[in-house]
Design an enzyme around this catalytic site. Sequence first.
Site, mmCIF file in Angstrom:
data_model
loop_
_atom_site.group_PDB
_atom_site.id
_atom_site.type_symbol
_atom_site.label_atom_id
_atom_site.label_comp_id
_atom_site.label_asym_id
_atom_site.label_seq_id
_atom_site.Cartn_x
_atom_site.Cartn_y
_atom_site.Cartn_z
ATOM 1 N N GLU A 45 9.397 -4.848 -1.743
ATOM 2 C CA GLU A 45 8.562 -4.279 -3.005
ATOM 3 C C GLU A 45 8.727 -2.566 -2.967
ATOM 4 O OE1 GLU A 45 4.672 -5.812 -2.375
ATOM 5 O OE2 GLU A 45 5.564 -7.775 -1.787
ATOM 6 N N ASP A 56 -5.131 1.818 -4.160
ATOM 7 C CA ASP A 56 -4.379 2.241 -3.036
ATOM 8 C C ASP A 56 -5.406 3.172 -1.967
ATOM 9 O OD1 ASP A 56 -2.012 1.078 -2.811
ATOM 10 O OD2 ASP A 56 -1.550 2.228 -4.457
#
Lengths: 255, 404
Positions: A45, A56
């Site tokens: 990824e 995140d």
Amino acid sequence: MNRIKQIFELKKNILSIYFTAGYPNTDDTIRIAEALEKSGADMLEIGFPYSDPVADGPVIQASSKKSLDQGMTLKLLFEQLKDLRKNVTIPVLLMGYVNPVLQFGVENFCKACAEVGVDGCIVPDLPMVEYEEFYKGCFEEHNLSNVFLITPQTAEERIHKIDGLTNGFIYLLSSSATTGKNLEVGDTTESYFGRIKAMNLKNPTMIGFGISDKQTFDKACAYANGAIIGTAFVKAIEEGNLEESVSGFMKKFKD
Amino acid sequence: MVLTSGLDKKDMKYKVNEKGYYGDFGGAYIPEMLYPNVEELRQNYLKIIDDADFQKEFHQLMKDYVGRPSPLYLANRLSERYGANIFLKREDLNHTGAHKINNTIGQILLAEKLGKKRIIAETGAGQHGVATATVCALRNLECVIYMGEVDIERQAPNVARMKMLGAKVVPASSGSKTLKDATNEAMRDWINNPVDTHYIIGSVVGPHPYPDMVAIFQSIISEETKKQLIAQTGNDQPDYVLACVGGGSNAMGMFYHFMDDENVKLIAVEAAGKGVSSGLSAATTYLGKEGVLHGSRSILMQTEDGQVVEPHSVSAGLDYPGIGPQHAHLFKTGRGKYVSITDEESLDAGLLLTQLEGIIPAIESAHALAYLEKMEFKGGENVVICLSGRGDKDLDTYIKYFNL
């Protein structure tokens, strides 16, 4: 056939690695991809960085910021990825936020993905309804899988809907958290993983967020088709020789 | 505040549709981790707001705690100077010194109805942080405020107020360390605390239903203004309505009940910073393009690659790279005129109001006042300006700029 579908038919306990494009250095993207394949990663990824990555935690935020500060853009990433399929055969997904995709143009984005050999995308802030209405046709036309996330709070009905819209795998968040937290498989997590397993979804599942070592990886594989490692890997390649850091990190997951 | 169930179709031209959009703008671009929270809110907010008990409690607090209705003051010397009847909607006289409390009172009551135990919020100038910490003290709920490191420095008095009110102030140290980054941190907190926490967004931004919900709570500004205009001028439709825009909550509250009065000109004043072309600006509609920021599709300042550009304004409350989706819609349809005012122009306008009317405005509000200099009046026009906050928090900036 799409490489993502293929890998799930061929293998169990899929190990997928996330890394941020253009980090630690702008030209490292392909080097990392090749080193990962060599050291036994099953799937990649590649994160295209965004200035405001709300899903995140600090490690991936910092890697995104450094990458952007060094001049990374989505356009530059696609240029780098022209060489992707010279040495990389495993499935590759792009992961990032929706705004850079919108500015690039959805059509252009899908086309560019297909041209360089990207197999799918994960866009966490792209809502299901928008995907269905404005993106799905284009994704399918270019044979791209779109991966949705589910959390312990996602309702069963919604999981079925996601399963119907996805044609790669479903990204199971181990808990509702930003990236970089540790996986603790307590009773609630266990019953959540068990509940998903019992739903017999048509798509394979991958557990992500909180996987950092062999122990947590094995735990995750007991409930899903594999797991995704991001933060721990990004941290591991901060410094030192890139190829050595990658193979050193991957060794930890070998039996 | 309007009863939302009382809205009929003809009122919907500039309001949110059933999909959460205002024309091309709005929606809920959020990661799955936030979906259950936002969905819970979406399914319940109108029901809760329309509930008679909620309305009663909200209006009681607005009256007895906030001190509403806020006066609509005909500023005589200012009117004389510009040759128009200039009315100031005195949100600066609210408890905590700005319009922000209208929204936090509404949302804290709503959070209680949803059974939430913990409140988080972002703040720029600190006004929304103070307003949130205030209602958390009032209702005895845990309170965590995210504030950019840069803003913590330039708005020290408000940081002290929040702490005294019992809130935990967490510095946002990523990115530009201002409002945008404080918002990111608050969203991350919400992702990590999905069950017991309510996020009180302070402006008409964020995923649907936030822009609509905040607009409804702030709409008390224009609801009162209309009544006051009738009492004072016999006509509830002024020629112009002006307000400053960062995310745009005071402007949306000020415009709300005038949006469908098409002969009332709506003027939204953005912060030009050091000048729209200086690279240090927050003039979003001038510099921005359509895109997604903080959960909704709107207009934002960004690079060609879709990275959010760091804004600049002397006023922390306007230092935001986007505008709410409803503003983007008013801008795109031409219903609102979006203009901008520089740091210097706003500070000068702040001093002018202080010396003509004895009112020290927040630098945010001074942006709206400064636009009067650029307007031409025939004489006798009625102009309403939202004086969104008081300037106590900005004394340092004023003192430095004017060498006082």
